[in-house]
Scaffold this motif. Structure first.
Motif, mmCIF file in Angstrom:
data_model
loop_
_atom_site.group_PDB
_atom_site.id
_atom_site.type_symbol
_atom_site.label_atom_id
_atom_site.label_comp_id
_atom_site.label_asym_id
_atom_site.label_seq_id
_atom_site.Cartn_x
_atom_site.Cartn_y
_atom_site.Cartn_z
ATOM 1 N N GLY A 88 0.823 -136.756 64.160
ATOM 2 C CA GLY A 88 -0.216 -135.735 64.226
ATOM 3 C C GLY A 88 -0.019 -134.698 63.128
ATOM 4 N N LYS A 89 -1.072 -133.962 62.815
ATOM 5 C CA LYS A 89 -0.949 -132.935 61.781
ATOM 6 C C LYS A 89 -2.133 -131.977 61.861
ATOM 7 C CE LYS A 89 -2.195 -133.659 57.538
ATOM 8 N NZ LYS A 89 -2.410 -134.107 56.149
ATOM 9 N N ASP A 90 -1.940 -130.804 61.313
ATOM 10 C CA ASP A 90 -3.017 -129.835 61.139
ATOM 11 C C ASP A 90 -3.465 -129.915 59.689
ATOM 12 O OD1 ASP A 90 -2.838 -128.970 63.769
ATOM 13 O OD2 ASP A 90 -1.342 -127.448 63.301
ATOM 14 N N SER A 91 -4.757 -129.987 59.488
ATOM 15 C CA SER A 91 -5.268 -130.164 58.135
ATOM 16 C C SER A 91 -6.500 -129.304 57.925
ATOM 17 C CB SER A 91 -5.610 -131.637 57.901
ATOM 18 O OG SER A 91 -6.064 -131.854 56.588
ATOM 19 N N GLU A 92 -6.807 -129.024 56.680
ATOM 20 C CA GLU A 92 -8.009 -128.293 56.307
ATOM 21 C C GLU A 92 -8.929 -129.211 55.520
ATOM 22 O OE1 GLU A 92 -7.120 -124.744 54.177
ATOM 23 O OE2 GLU A 92 -6.503 -123.621 55.964
ATOM 24 N N ILE A 93 -10.224 -129.137 55.812
ATOM 25 C CA ILE A 93 -11.208 -129.897 55.049
ATOM 26 C C ILE A 93 -12.319 -128.956 54.612
ATOM 27 C CG2 ILE A 93 -10.714 -132.043 56.286
ATOM 28 C CD1 ILE A 93 -13.270 -131.598 57.897
ATOM 29 N N ARG A 94 -12.961 -129.326 53.519
ATOM 30 C CA ARG A 94 -14.093 -128.545 53.017
ATOM 31 C C ARG A 94 -15.350 -129.398 53.145
ATOM 32 N NH1 ARG A 94 -13.342 -124.034 50.168
ATOM 33 N NH2 ARG A 94 -15.145 -124.405 48.805
ATOM 34 N N ILE A 95 -16.364 -128.824 53.774
ATOM 35 C CA ILE A 95 -17.611 -129.543 53.992
ATOM 36 C C ILE A 95 -18.776 -128.680 53.531
ATOM 37 C CG2 ILE A 95 -16.696 -130.833 55.960
ATOM 38 C CD1 ILE A 95 -18.312 -128.911 57.763
ATOM 39 N N PRO A 96 -19.899 -129.308 53.156
ATOM 40 C CA PRO A 96 -21.078 -128.515 52.802
ATOM 41 C C PRO A 96 -21.659 -127.862 54.046
ATOM 42 C CG PRO A 96 -21.591 -130.850 52.790
ATOM 43 C CD PRO A 96 -20.106 -130.742 52.967
ATOM 44 N N SER A 97 -22.092 -126.620 53.897
ATOM 45 C CA SER A 97 -22.659 -125.870 55.016
ATOM 46 C C SER A 97 -23.880 -125.101 54.542
ATOM 47 C CB SER A 97 -21.614 -124.901 55.576
ATOM 48 O OG SER A 97 -22.175 -124.057 56.560
ATOM 49 N N TYR A 98 -24.841 -124.956 55.433
ATOM 50 C CA TYR A 98 -26.043 -124.187 55.103
ATOM 51 C C TYR A 98 -26.027 -122.886 55.883
ATOM 52 C CZ TYR A 98 -27.966 -128.231 52.711
ATOM 53 O OH TYR A 98 -28.183 -129.259 51.833
ATOM 54 N N ASP A 99 -25.948 -121.772 55.147
ATOM 55 C CA ASP A 99 -25.947 -120.457 55.753
ATOM 56 C C ASP A 99 -27.281 -119.755 55.502
ATOM 57 O OD1 ASP A 99 -23.349 -120.868 56.564
ATOM 58 O OD2 ASP A 99 -22.489 -119.953 54.769
ATOM 59 N N GLU A 100 -27.562 -118.759 56.331
ATOM 60 C CA GLU A 100 -28.821 -118.018 56.198
ATOM 61 C C GLU A 100 -28.920 -117.377 54.818
ATOM 62 O OE1 GLU A 100 -29.904 -113.951 58.091
ATOM 63 O OE2 GLU A 100 -30.528 -115.482 59.549
ATOM 64 N N CYS A 101 -30.095 -117.508 54.218
ATOM 65 C CA CYS A 101 -30.327 -116.935 52.887
ATOM 66 C C CYS A 101 -30.233 -115.410 52.955
ATOM 67 C CB CYS A 101 -31.701 -117.372 52.375
ATOM 68 S SG CYS A 101 -32.173 -116.626 50.798
ATOM 69 N N ASP A 102 -29.439 -114.815 52.069
ATOM 70 C CA ASP A 102 -29.257 -113.365 52.068
ATOM 71 C C ASP A 102 -30.505 -112.636 51.568
ATOM 72 O OD1 ASP A 102 -26.635 -113.712 52.928
ATOM 73 O OD2 ASP A 102 -25.872 -113.877 50.880
ATOM 74 N N THR A 103 -31.355 -113.326 50.806
ATOM 75 C CA THR A 103 -32.533 -112.673 50.224
ATOM 76 C C THR A 103 -33.676 -112.554 51.227
ATOM 77 O OG1 THR A 103 -31.945 -113.540 48.039
ATOM 78 C CG2 THR A 103 -34.205 -112.758 48.334
ATOM 79 N N CYS A 104 -34.002 -113.667 51.907
ATOM 80 C CA CYS A 104 -35.139 -113.654 52.839
ATOM 81 C C CYS A 104 -34.689 -113.563 54.294
ATOM 82 C CB CYS A 104 -36.002 -114.897 52.649
ATOM 83 S SG CYS A 104 -35.161 -116.435 53.109
ATOM 84 N N HIS A 105 -33.354 -113.548 54.510
ATOM 85 C CA HIS A 105 -32.789 -113.453 55.868
ATOM 86 C C HIS A 105 -33.295 -114.570 56.784
ATOM 87 C CE1 HIS A 105 -31.103 -109.602 54.714
ATOM 88 N NE2 HIS A 105 -32.323 -109.178 54.351
ATOM 89 N N GLY A 106 -33.456 -115.759 56.186
ATOM 90 C CA GLY A 106 -33.784 -116.935 56.980
ATOM 91 C C GLY A 106 -35.259 -117.214 57.164
#
Length: 375
Positions: A135-153
């Motif tokens: 077993g192990k603890d690991s970190e992964i990087r995945i693409p994510s979509y966050d709320e747009c800061d300009t139009c606030h979603g």
């Protein structure tokens, strides 16, 4: 009265078809002949009803058994009462099949826009056999979509706002009618959002969200096996119109090991042994995931001899005890001999032959089998 076609022939499946094969075939036919897709072809509705009737019956185990034994007479509603195959229960069948065909789980928001759950995501992760075992603890990087800061979603350019869709009047769905069918579909104009954006936000191109990279901490449990998946709840794609996010599934792939092969919780390895050691016997060292272990070879050990080391395998994620390690002996024949070594081996061979068959019982037995075969 026209004779009904065989239900298996209607769906294009053999009589021993599985439930999944029957359902998959019906999906294709339902999509092909659905009246909303064939408003000009009047025969499509007949074929659609025929396929639906066949699926409703063959997807019911009891009705299918009666049909297999007695044919159409065994499921005739006039002979068997209201439980016949008929066209009852349309809503259940339609919801089951077309809910799968048209995709994501969805619900209505108090008579307003449709709410869609986000898609699940998949991530392939490669680990070593040692990491899978411990077993192990690991970190992964995945693409994510966050709320747009300009139009606030909202997806609309600052200073503007989305407008109510004129096609569905903000409902996100439209009603399609064909004959006695009434089908509710996602609005093709606003795609279920109930709103349309006439002046989209530049940074997010009207999507209301921006793609970024997200780092997740993943705990790989000890004993995980190749092909198993770990679910990270809520780390899939964002839902639509406030719907819940999907999940992220991390699929584990175990790298090929130089020494061990895994079989469930057990491990296997080939152990090469020198000609002299195999003949005379003695203690040898073998590898395990936790270090070295010793095996006592009996005199005259042959290739293929198997030794079992209990508890030296892997403790699976659902196992109470670890598996075993199986060591498979491979006797190595000497190579690149000097003339002196060849002479010594010839003298040894001559000495062994004088001792008769007792030194090579397998060879002697093989010779006897050949004699019997060709006599």
């Amino acid at each position: 009265m026209a004779t009904k076609r065989d239900f298996y022939e209607v769906l294009g499946v053999p009589k021993n078809a599985s439930e999944d094969e029957i359902k998959k075939s019906y999906r294709k036919l339902a999509m092909k002949y659905h009246p909303d897709r064939n408003q000009v072809d009047t025969s499509a509705e007949v074929k659609f009803k025929e396929a639906k009737e066949a699926y409703e019956l063959l997807s019911d185990a009891e009705k299918r058994a009666a049909y297999d034994q007695f044919g159409h007479a065994g499921v005739d509603p006039n002979m068997r009462g209201a439980g016949g195959a008929g066209f009852g229960g349309f809503g259940d069948t339609f919801g089951d099949i077309f809910g799968d065909i048209f995709g994501q789980a969805r619900r209505q928001q108090g008579g307003g826009r449709q709410v869609f759950r986000g898609n699940d995501l998949s991530y392939a992760m490669e680990v070593t056999l040692e990491e899978a075992a411990a077993g192990k603890d690991s970190e992964i990087r995945i693409p994510s979509y966050d709320e747009c800061d300009t139009c606030h979603g909202s997806g609309a350019k600052p200073g503007t706002s989305p407008k109510t869709c004129g096609t569905c009047q903000g409902q996100g769905v439209v009603q399609m009618r064909q004959g006695f069918f009434s089908v509710q579909q996602t609005c093709p104009h606003c795609r279920g959002k109930g709103k349309v954006i006439t002046d989209p936000c530049s940074p997010c191109h009207g999507q209301g969200k921006i793609k970024r990279q997200k780092t997740l901490e993943i705990k790989i449990p000890a004993g995980i096996d190749d092909g198993m998946r770990i679910r990270s709840t809520g780390n899939g794609e964002h839902g639509t119109n406030g719907g819940p996010p999907g999940d992220l599934y991390i699929e584990i792939h175990i790298k090929k090991h130089e020494v061990f092969q895994r079989d469930g919780d057990d491990l296997h390895c080939a152990v090469p042994v020198g000609f002299t050691t195999a003949a005379l016997g003695g203690e040898i060292s073998v590898p395990t995931l936790s270090g070295e272990a010793a095996i006592d070879l009996p005199e005259g050990t042959q290739t293929g001899k198997q030794f079992r080391l209990r508890g030296k395998g892997i403790k699976g994620v659902r196992s109470s005890f670890p598996g075993d390690l199986y060591c498979h002996i491979t006797v190595e024949t000497p190579v690149k001999l000097t003339e002196h070594q060849r002479k010594l081996l010839r003298e040894l061979d001559e000495s062994l032959r004088k001792g008769g068959d007792k030194h090579s019982p397998s060879e002697a037995g093989w010779a006897d089998k050949l004699k019997n075969l060709f006599s």
